[in-house]
Design a protein around this motif. Structure first.
Motif, PDB file in Angstrom:
ATOM      1  N   UNK A   1       0.848  -1.199   0.000  1.00 51.85           N
ATOM      2  CA  UNK A   1       0.000   0.000   0.000  1.00 51.85           C
ATOM      3  C   UNK A   1       0.880   1.245   0.000  1.00 51.85           C
ATOM      4  N   UNK A   2       0.557   2.206  -0.861  1.00 51.16           N
ATOM      5  CA  UNK A   2       1.385   3.388  -0.996  1.00 51.16           C
ATOM      6  C   UNK A   2       1.165   4.367   0.158  1.00 51.16           C
ATOM      7  N   UNK A   3       2.159   5.283   0.307  1.00 52.76           N
ATOM      8  CA  UNK A   3       2.080   6.258   1.394  1.00 52.76           C
ATOM      9  C   UNK A   3       0.854   7.147   1.238  1.00 52.76           C
ATOM     10  N   UNK A   4       0.557   7.549   0.002  1.00 54.78           N
ATOM     11  CA  UNK A   4      -0.609   8.405  -0.234  1.00 54.78           C
ATOM     12  C   UNK A   4      -1.905   7.712   0.193  1.00 54.78           C
ATOM     13  N   UNK A   5      -1.992   6.409  -0.054  1.00 55.12           N
ATOM     14  CA  UNK A   5      -3.195   5.661   0.352  1.00 55.12           C
ATOM     15  C   UNK A   5      -3.283   5.580   1.868  1.00 55.12           C
ATOM     16  N   UNK A   6      -2.145   5.337   2.527  1.00 54.17           N
ATOM     17  CA  UNK A   6      -2.148   5.290   3.994  1.00 54.17           C
ATOM     18  C   UNK A   6      -2.567   6.636   4.575  1.00 54.17           C
ATOM     19  N   UNK A   7      -2.081   7.722   3.936  1.00 50.43           N
ATOM     20  CA  UNK A   7      -2.459   9.054   4.413  1.00 50.43           C
ATOM     21  C   UNK A   7      -3.970   9.273   4.244  1.00 50.43           C
ATOM     22  N   UNK A   8      -4.504   8.812   3.127  1.00 50.10           N
ATOM     23  CA  UNK A   8      -5.951   8.960   2.893  1.00 50.10           C
ATOM     24  C   UNK A   8      -6.760   8.151   3.899  1.00 50.10           C
ATOM     25  N   UNK A   9      -6.295   6.939   4.204  1.00 51.56           N
ATOM     26  CA  UNK A   9      -7.000   6.108   5.192  1.00 51.56           C
ATOM     27  C   UNK A   9      -6.945   6.745   6.581  1.00 51.56           C
ATOM     28  N   UNK A  10      -5.799   7.355   6.908  1.00 51.49           N
ATOM     29  CA  UNK A  10      -5.680   8.040   8.202  1.00 51.49           C
ATOM     30  C   UNK A  10      -6.656   9.215   8.276  1.00 51.49           C
ATOM     31  N   UNK A  11      -6.813   9.934   7.156  1.00 46.56           N
ATOM     32  CA  UNK A  11      -7.766  11.051   7.123  1.00 46.56           C
ATOM     33  C   UNK A  11      -9.204  10.550   7.268  1.00 46.56           C
ATOM     34  N   UNK A  12      -9.499   9.391   6.664  1.00 44.25           N
ATOM     35  CA  UNK A  12     -10.839   8.823   6.805  1.00 44.25           C
ATOM     36  C   UNK A  12     -11.107   8.402   8.247  1.00 44.25           C
ATOM     37  N   UNK A  13     -10.079   7.819   8.902  1.00 41.18           N
ATOM     38  CA  UNK A  13     -10.235   7.447  10.312  1.00 41.18           C
ATOM     39  C   UNK A  13     -10.481   8.686  11.164  1.00 41.18           C
ATOM     40  N   UNK A  14      -9.769   9.756  10.860  1.00 42.17           N
ATOM     41  CA  UNK A  14      -9.964  11.008  11.590  1.00 42.17           C
ATOM     42  C   UNK A  14     -11.367  11.553  11.353  1.00 42.17           C
ATOM     43  N   UNK A  15     -11.833  11.444  10.097  1.00 43.43           N
ATOM     44  CA  UNK A  15     -13.185  11.914   9.784  1.00 43.43           C
ATOM     45  C   UNK A  15     -14.235  11.100  10.534  1.00 43.43           C
ATOM     46  N   UNK A  16     -14.010   9.778  10.634  1.00 39.40           N
ATOM     47  CA  UNK A  16     -14.933   8.936  11.389  1.00 39.40           C
ATOM     48  C   UNK A  16     -14.968   9.317  12.849  1.00 39.40           C
ATOM     49  N   UNK A  17     -13.799   9.641  13.393  1.00 40.17           N
ATOM     50  CA  UNK A  17     -13.709  10.061  14.801  1.00 40.17           C
ATOM     51  C   UNK A  17     -14.482  11.370  15.007  1.00 40.17           C
ATOM     52  N   UNK A  18     -14.253  12.338  14.105  1.00 38.46           N
ATOM     53  CA  UNK A  18     -14.893  13.651  14.248  1.00 38.46           C
ATOM     54  C   UNK A  18     -16.400  13.549  14.021  1.00 38.46           C
ATOM     55  N   UNK A  19     -16.814  12.728  13.072  1.00 31.95           N
ATOM     56  CA  UNK A  19     -18.254  12.580  12.818  1.00 31.95           C
ATOM     57  C   UNK A  19     -18.958  12.009  14.047  1.00 31.95           C
ATOM     58  N   UNK A  20     -18.335  11.013  14.674  1.00 29.83           N
ATOM     59  CA  UNK A  20     -18.948  10.421  15.862  1.00 29.83           C
ATOM     60  C   UNK A  20     -18.986  11.415  17.021  1.00 29.83           C
ATOM     61  N   UNK A  21     -18.006  12.323  17.072  1.00 29.57           N
ATOM     62  CA  UNK A  21     -17.949  13.279  18.186  1.00 29.57           C
ATOM     63  C   UNK A  21     -19.068  14.309  18.129  1.00 29.57           C
ATOM     64  N   UNK A  22     -19.775  14.385  16.997  1.00 27.29           N
ATOM     65  CA  UNK A  22     -20.877  15.347  16.903  1.00 27.29           C
ATOM     66  C   UNK A  22     -22.137  14.834  17.585  1.00 27.29           C
ATOM     67  N   UNK A  23     -22.136  13.555  17.953  1.00 26.64           N
ATOM     68  CA  UNK A  23     -23.339  12.967  18.566  1.00 26.64           C
ATOM     69  C   UNK A  23     -23.132  12.746  20.064  1.00 26.64           C
ATOM     70  N   UNK A  24     -22.709  13.793  20.766  1.00 24.42           N
ATOM     71  CA  UNK A  24     -22.406  13.654  22.197  1.00 24.42           C
ATOM     72  C   UNK A  24     -23.632  13.278  23.015  1.00 24.42           C
ATOM     73  N   UNK A  25     -24.797  13.873  22.675  1.00 22.74           N
ATOM     74  CA  UNK A  25     -26.008  13.562  23.431  1.00 22.74           C
ATOM     75  C   UNK A  25     -26.355  12.079  23.290  1.00 22.74           C
ATOM     76  N   UNK A  26     -26.202  11.556  22.064  1.00 23.82           N
ATOM     77  CA  UNK A  26     -26.458  10.134  21.840  1.00 23.82           C
ATOM     78  C   UNK A  26     -25.461   9.285  22.630  1.00 23.82           C
TER      79      UNK A  26
END
Length: 269
Positions: A1-26
């Motif tokens: 797997x290329x470095x650019x792909x790993x960087x993209x996957x890391x950004x997706x993981x970060x996006x998943x983390x941030x998206x979940x953080x918007x549902x604090x009440x839940x």
């Protein structure tokens, strides 16, 4: 797997983390539910241990309490609901957009789900275990090794849960309605993963049946490692079994998505 792909996957993981953080009440509602059901499960299983004379298949009051509260803490991360976003994207045809991206579809969704799971451990997972420790009491290892190995085991358990849901939701390529199979997965997965009672309490034939599936590696295995029920070489063996299941289910998912891709028809203006 290329470095650019790993960087993209890391950004997706970060996006998943941030998206979940918007549902604090839940998350707070989930924490409350976790704690309530934790007390119910603890009272039932503690009564079972007491009625067995203080020890049940190696579980004492303190260790069964650790099982209950660790499972309550991990339930949000491993997400045993049976549903996955990929199922809806297959139904609506949006998965076609995923195929146009320069990333493996399975890896991209897994990265997002790992980000989601990481956030759930902060406001929901850790507090659930602390509530159990303060109110009921539980025994945890005093050395570092079970926690380090446990972190790996939790990562593998979360990954395996996602990959299983991902593969089952791909049934949408062949059938229109997938709610039946995902609901069945949720029931079977919850039971055989050790969510309701430890897999170790199953009768012999049912324990053998569970061991032949990936489900105990999703929840029971991380609990066993984190609680110190299995240590040393036994702990490594449990994690190795988890790794084998992760690879096997990931391969099944890759085969299904390649096969289903050839059947995909997207209609509309």
């Amino acid at each position: 797997m290329r470095v650019a792909e790993l960087r993209s996957l890391a950004l997706l993981a970060r996006a998943g983390f941030r998206r979940e953080s918007t549902y604090l009440l839940a998350m707070m509602a989930g924490l409350f539910t976790n704690v309530v059901f934790g007390f119910i499960r603890a009272s039932i299983l503690l009564a079972a241990v007491d009625s067995a004379g203080g020890q049940l298949v190696g579980y004492t009051r303190d260790t069964i309490s650790a099982y209950v509260w660790l499972s309550q803490g991990l339930i949000g991360a491993v997400m045993l609901t049976g549903t996955a976003e990929i199922g809806e994207r297959v139904r609506t045809g949006e998965v076609a957009v995923d195929f146009l991206r320069p990333l493996d579809v399975q890896a991209a969704h897994l990265a997002t789900d790992l980000g989601r799971a990481a956030f759930t451990l902060i406001p929901r997972g850790v507090p659930s275990v602390l509530v159990g420790a303060v109110t009921v009491g539980l025994v945890m290892p005093t050395s570092v090794q079970p926690y380090l190995l446990g972190a790996v085991s939790v990562l593998l358990g979360v990954s395996l849960s996602f990959l299983t849901r991902f593969a089952v939701n791909l049934a949408g390529f062949w059938i229109i309605e997938t709610r039946g199979v995902t609901s069945l997965l949720a029931v079977v997965q919850g039971f055989l993963s050790g969510l309701y009672v430890p897999v170790h309490l199953f009768p012999g034939w049912l324990g053998a049946l569970a061991a032949a599936t990936p489900f105990p590696s999703i929840l029971q295995a991380p609990i066993d490692v984190l609680s110190g029920r299995v240590t040393g070489a036994d702990g490594l063996r449990v994690v190795a079994v988890q790794l084998v299941w992760v690879v096997a289910v990931a391969v099944v998912g890759q085969v299904l998505i390649r096969t289903g891709r050839r059947r995909l028809e997207v209609q509309g203006g």
